[in-house]
Design an enzyme around this catalytic site. Structure first.
Site, mmCIF file in Angstrom:
data_model
loop_
_atom_site.group_PDB
_atom_site.id
_atom_site.type_symbol
_atom_site.label_atom_id
_atom_site.label_comp_id
_atom_site.label_asym_id
_atom_site.label_seq_id
_atom_site.Cartn_x
_atom_site.Cartn_y
_atom_site.Cartn_z
ATOM 1 N N ASP A 197 -26.360 30.668 46.639
ATOM 2 C CA ASP A 197 -26.578 29.242 46.383
ATOM 3 C C ASP A 197 -27.806 28.922 45.523
ATOM 4 O O ASP A 197 -28.185 27.755 45.416
ATOM 5 C CB ASP A 197 -26.677 28.479 47.712
ATOM 6 C CG ASP A 197 -25.323 28.360 48.397
ATOM 7 O OD1 ASP A 197 -24.330 28.131 47.688
ATOM 8 O OD2 ASP A 197 -25.266 28.510 49.627
ATOM 9 N N ASP A 243 -17.031 27.439 45.324
ATOM 10 C CA ASP A 243 -18.314 26.745 45.161
ATOM 11 C C ASP A 243 -19.285 27.552 44.285
ATOM 12 O O ASP A 243 -20.133 27.005 43.589
ATOM 13 C CB ASP A 243 -19.005 26.509 46.511
ATOM 14 C CG ASP A 243 -18.071 26.247 47.674
ATOM 15 O OD1 ASP A 243 -16.919 26.691 47.633
ATOM 16 O OD2 ASP A 243 -18.522 25.617 48.638
HETATM 17 N N1 GLY Z 1 -20.756 25.242 50.221
HETATM 18 C C1 GLY Z 1 -20.789 24.063 49.499
HETATM 19 C C2 GLY Z 1 -19.952 22.979 50.021
HETATM 20 O O1 GLY Z 1 -19.860 22.779 51.222
HETATM 21 O O2 GLY Z 1 -19.384 22.287 49.242
#
Ligand code: GLY
Length: 397
Positions: free
Chosen positions: A117, A176
């Site tokens: 992330d 993501d």
């Molecule tokens: N992991 C990122 C989201 O929940 O969109």
């Protein structure tokens, strides 16, 4: 009448009246909206700032209580990022001071390698800070963060590993993760290591091949064998089912392939983004106000929860995609984004001054199957909403 039925009925009525209110956006209407929203955000985020606990970043507000998270949480960069978007428009010095304080808190993340992330955490924050201030120290943090992120690249899979191995997964890659590529592309294009952009391209190509279905919807998670690179399974974590189209996942894909086209001009990425946009905008389950249910295949539609955060992400990237399109298609992307922004700015989704714990938008859904963050404000909904408004002002007014 049961309470849940009454709430659902009231929500349906308010949606009905909202869709009746949605009219064609005019430049003046959008200019007034954007001006109003940044003034509102300047004051509202001062309310939010009072709810931030020391050493934490704001995430949400539920049952009358602020929810703050530690700096390793994937959303830790959105607070400073949102403050930078506000400061860019308002030039409010108190907002800038809070943005700088929030940056300082998360700076240690630049050497973090525990998940994928880093792009969300460090580019939405330090990337915007550098864009606005041109301070070399901010660029150095972005470069260091990119170096940390690429430690998770697995050449055998040609992807960056999202989460650590667990009882659920061997080497999971989630849709993501595409969002983190913006930082890698940017660093390579701004004098950094050119290998980062190659990694971003490899990851984007692998995801295009393995996460997407023929209708351009995407799986949330693809799990790989880390030794052979073979696919073990395609599944979900935050969606309604392995085979469903989790709304925010569709939004991340749309945003990220539009962004990949910006950095590479590879027509394959543009085609992918257009395909995803088609899946979203032609979907029979996209409501008239264009704020998606939390999953395009959510059980209980039309009474399923919405996800304002997915709409905010979609609005922001549709405005960019429209710039790479012509004619009717350009108009269609821009006007869908306008509808999303007008809906989000209406009382159905938009907080009143001083309420909602200081967040701007209501009605987002973080992870419904995990019983987490259901129908609440979320920091990243505000971030992408303001990003979309700023983009609109920059590109269309
Ligand atoms: N992991 C990122 C989201 O929940 O969109």
């Amino acid at each position: 009448m049961k309470k849940s039925f009454l709430v659902t009925a009231l929500f349906a009525v308010s949606h009905f009246s909202l869709s009746a209110q949605i009219s064609r956006a005019t430049p003046q209407k959008m200019a007034d909206l954007i001006d109003h929203e940044f003034k509102f955000a300047t004051a509202q985020y001062k309310v939010l700032a009072k709810n931030v606990s020391p050493g934490k970043t704001p995430q949400s507000f539920a049952a009358g209580k602020p929810i703050n998270m530690g700096i390793k949480w994937w959303c830790s960069g959105f607070y400073s990022g949102t403050l930078w978007y506000i400061y860019e428009q308002s030039k409010d010095t108190q907002t800038k001071a809070e943005a700088e304080k929030a940056l300082q808190l998360i700076e240690p993340n630049q050497t973090y390698t525990g998940n994928h992330d880093l792009g969300f955490m460090m580019f939405c924050s330090f990337g915007n800070a550098y864009r606005i201030t041109q301070k070399p120290a901010y660029k150095a943090v972005v470069e260091r963060s990119a170096a940390s992120l690429v430690t998770r690249y697995r050449p055998i899979i040609k992807s960056i590993q999202s989460w650590e191995k667990s009882k659920y997964w061997q080497c999971p890659v989630i849709i993501d993760n595409m969002m983190n590529l913006e930082m890698l592309n940017w660093v390579s294009d701004h004098g950094g290591n050119p290998a980062y952009k190659e990694i971003a391209i490899n990851h984007a190509n692998t995801t295009m091949k393995n996460h997407f279905r023929p209708d351009y919807s995407s799986y949330h998670v693809v799990d790989y064998d880390p030794l052979t690179g073979k696919i073990l399974k395609k599944a979900t974590w935050q969606g309604a089912a392995d085979s469903s189209a989790w709304s925010r996942g569709q939004a991340w894909g749309l945003y990220a392939y539009t962004m990949m086209y910006r950095f590479t001009k590879d027509p394959a990425y543009l085609k992918e983004a257009e395909g995803i946009a088609g899946f979203i905008l032609n979907n029979k389950n996209l409501p008239e106000d264009k704020i998606p249910y939390w999953d395009f295949n959510a059980p209980g539609i039309p009474n399923a929860k919405r996800d304002a955060s997915a709409a905010a992400v979609m609005a922001s990237c549709l405005l960019e995609l429209a710039r790479y399109s012509d004619g009717d298609q350009k108009l269609r992307y821009k006007s869908a984004a306008e509808t999303m922004l007008i809906s989000l700015s209406s009382p159905v989704y938009h907080a009143k001054a001083g309420q909602n714990g200081g967040f701007i938008l209501m009605h987002s859904t973080g992870a419904l199957p995990l019983h987490s963050e259901i129908d609440v404000p979320l920091i990243y909904a505000d971030y992408y909403y303001l990003e979309a408004l700023a983009r609109y002002k920059q590109w269309y007014l």
